[in-house]
Motif scaffolding. Structure first.
Motif, mmCIF file in Angstrom:
data_model
loop_
_atom_site.group_PDB
_atom_site.id
_atom_site.type_symbol
_atom_site.label_atom_id
_atom_site.label_comp_id
_atom_site.label_asym_id
_atom_site.label_seq_id
_atom_site.Cartn_x
_atom_site.Cartn_y
_atom_site.Cartn_z
ATOM 1 N N GLN A 89 0.832 -1.200 0.000
ATOM 2 C CA GLN A 89 0.000 0.000 0.000
ATOM 3 C C GLN A 89 0.871 1.257 0.000
ATOM 4 O O GLN A 89 0.583 2.212 -0.717
ATOM 5 N N THR A 90 1.945 1.244 0.751
ATOM 6 C CA THR A 90 2.855 2.391 0.781
ATOM 7 C C THR A 90 3.609 2.505 -0.540
ATOM 8 O O THR A 90 3.819 3.615 -1.045
ATOM 9 N N ARG A 95 -4.536 11.276 -0.432
ATOM 10 C CA ARG A 95 -4.990 10.134 0.366
ATOM 11 C C ARG A 95 -6.519 10.039 0.324
ATOM 12 O O ARG A 95 -7.087 8.972 0.113
ATOM 13 N N LYS A 96 -7.183 11.184 0.488
ATOM 14 C CA LYS A 96 -8.653 11.218 0.453
ATOM 15 C C LYS A 96 -9.175 10.964 -0.963
ATOM 16 O O LYS A 96 -10.130 10.216 -1.152
ATOM 17 N N ALA A 103 -8.767 6.960 -2.332
ATOM 18 C CA ALA A 103 -9.202 5.836 -1.485
ATOM 19 C C ALA A 103 -8.112 5.337 -0.535
ATOM 20 O O ALA A 103 -7.887 4.131 -0.412
ATOM 21 N N ASN A 104 -7.449 6.269 0.123
ATOM 22 C CA ASN A 104 -6.396 5.919 1.082
ATOM 23 C C ASN A 104 -5.312 5.045 0.434
ATOM 24 O O ASN A 104 -4.735 4.177 1.069
ATOM 25 N N PHE A 105 -5.085 5.297 -0.850
ATOM 26 C CA PHE A 105 -4.065 4.582 -1.623
ATOM 27 C C PHE A 105 -4.316 3.070 -1.676
ATOM 28 O O PHE A 105 -3.397 2.265 -1.644
ATOM 29 N N ASP A 106 -5.578 2.713 -1.770
ATOM 30 C CA ASP A 106 -5.978 1.310 -1.928
ATOM 31 C C ASP A 106 -6.009 1.015 -3.429
ATOM 32 O O ASP A 106 -6.904 1.483 -4.142
ATOM 33 N N ARG A 163 -0.388 15.775 -0.134
ATOM 34 C CA ARG A 163 -0.420 14.337 0.155
ATOM 35 C C ARG A 163 -1.710 13.880 0.833
ATOM 36 O O ARG A 163 -2.289 12.858 0.440
ATOM 37 N N GLU A 164 -2.165 14.586 1.840
ATOM 38 C CA GLU A 164 -3.388 14.189 2.532
ATOM 39 C C GLU A 164 -4.600 14.302 1.611
ATOM 40 O O GLU A 164 -5.518 13.484 1.688
ATOM 41 N N GLU A 192 1.218 4.106 -2.807
ATOM 42 C CA GLU A 192 1.126 5.532 -2.477
ATOM 43 C C GLU A 192 2.236 6.318 -3.163
ATOM 44 O O GLU A 192 1.986 7.329 -3.824
#
Length: 183
Positions: A29-30, A57-58, A61-64, A53-54, A33
Motif C-alpha cells: 500500500q505504501t 490520500r482522500k 481511497a487511502n491509496f488502496d 499528500r493528505e 502511495e
C-alpha cells in the motif's frame, strides 16, 4: 546536526526527510502511495506534492490499489474538480491505469514489493556515500531497467528520473549524505 541540504527548513520537508526518505518500504500500500505521488510530481516540485499528500490520500481511497483500479470516468471527472490534487487528466488517468497494472503485478509476483525489490541484489537497499546531495544522479542503469520494464507492462508517468526518485523515496536507494542524521 547534519541533514541533506535539499530538505531545507520547511517542517514538512524536514519531517519527510528524517522519517521517510531513504527508509526501505516493503508494504504494497505504501509502495502504491509513492507510485501515485511520484507520478503526480512529474514536472513539479516534490514539496508541492507533499503539501497535497493528505488530499491525495482522500481522493485516491487511502491509496488502496484495488479501489483506485475500479474508479470510473465519473471518478475522473470528480478528481478533475478536486483542488487539493494536481488536476491533470493524463496524470489522473495514468493513476487508474497504473493501479490496474499494480494489481496485475501483485498477482503475478505475489506482491508488488516482490517485483520491485526483485531488481536489487538480494532485495537489499543500495546505500550510496555522497558528501553532497548534488553528487547523486537523477537516474541510473537500474532506474533505466526498472522504468523500461514498467513501461513495457503499460505504466505511465514512470520514466527513469521518476523511477530513481521513487527508489530514493522507498529506500531502495539510500542517498542520504555522509553524516546525515537520517542515514
Amino acid at each position: 546536526m547534519i541533514r541533506c541540504a535539499w530538505c531545507g527548513r520547511d517542517p514538512l520537508y524536514v519531517r519527510y526527510h528524517d522519517e521517510e526518505w531513504g527508509k526501505p518500504v516493503y508494504n504494497d500500500q505504501t509502495l502504491f502511495e509513492f507510485l501515485i505521488l511520484e507520478s503526480a510530481q512529474a514536472g513539479l516540485s516534490w514539496i508541492t506534492i507533499l503539501r497535497k499528500r493528505e488530499n491525495y490520500r482522500k481522493a485516491f481511497a487511502n491509496f488502496d490499489a484495488q479501489k483506485v483500479a475500479e474508479f470510473t470516468e465519473q471518478d475522473v471527472e470528480r478528481l478533475l474538480m478536486d483542488q487539493g490534487i494536481i488536476r491533470n487528466r493524463l496524470k489522473i488517468n495514468s493513476t487508474l491505469n497504473n493501479a490496474r497494472l499494480f494489481m496485475e503485478i501483485q498477482q503475478k509476483f505475489g506482491s508488488f514489493s516482490n517485483y520491485i525489490w526483485g531488481f536489487l541484489p538480494d532485495k537489499k537497499p543500495i546505500i550510496n556515500t555522497w558528501k553532497d546531495h548534488k553528487n547523486a544522479p537523477a537516474r541510473t542503469e537500474l532506474s533505466d531497467r526498472i522504468s523500461l520494464d514498467m513501461k513495457k507492462r503499460g505504466f505511465k508517468f514512470f520514466g527513469t528520473t521518476i523511477c530513481y526518485a521513487y527508489m530514493q523515496a522507498t529506500g531502495m536507494i539510500n542517498d542520504h549524505i555522509e553524516g546525515c542524521i537520517a542515514r
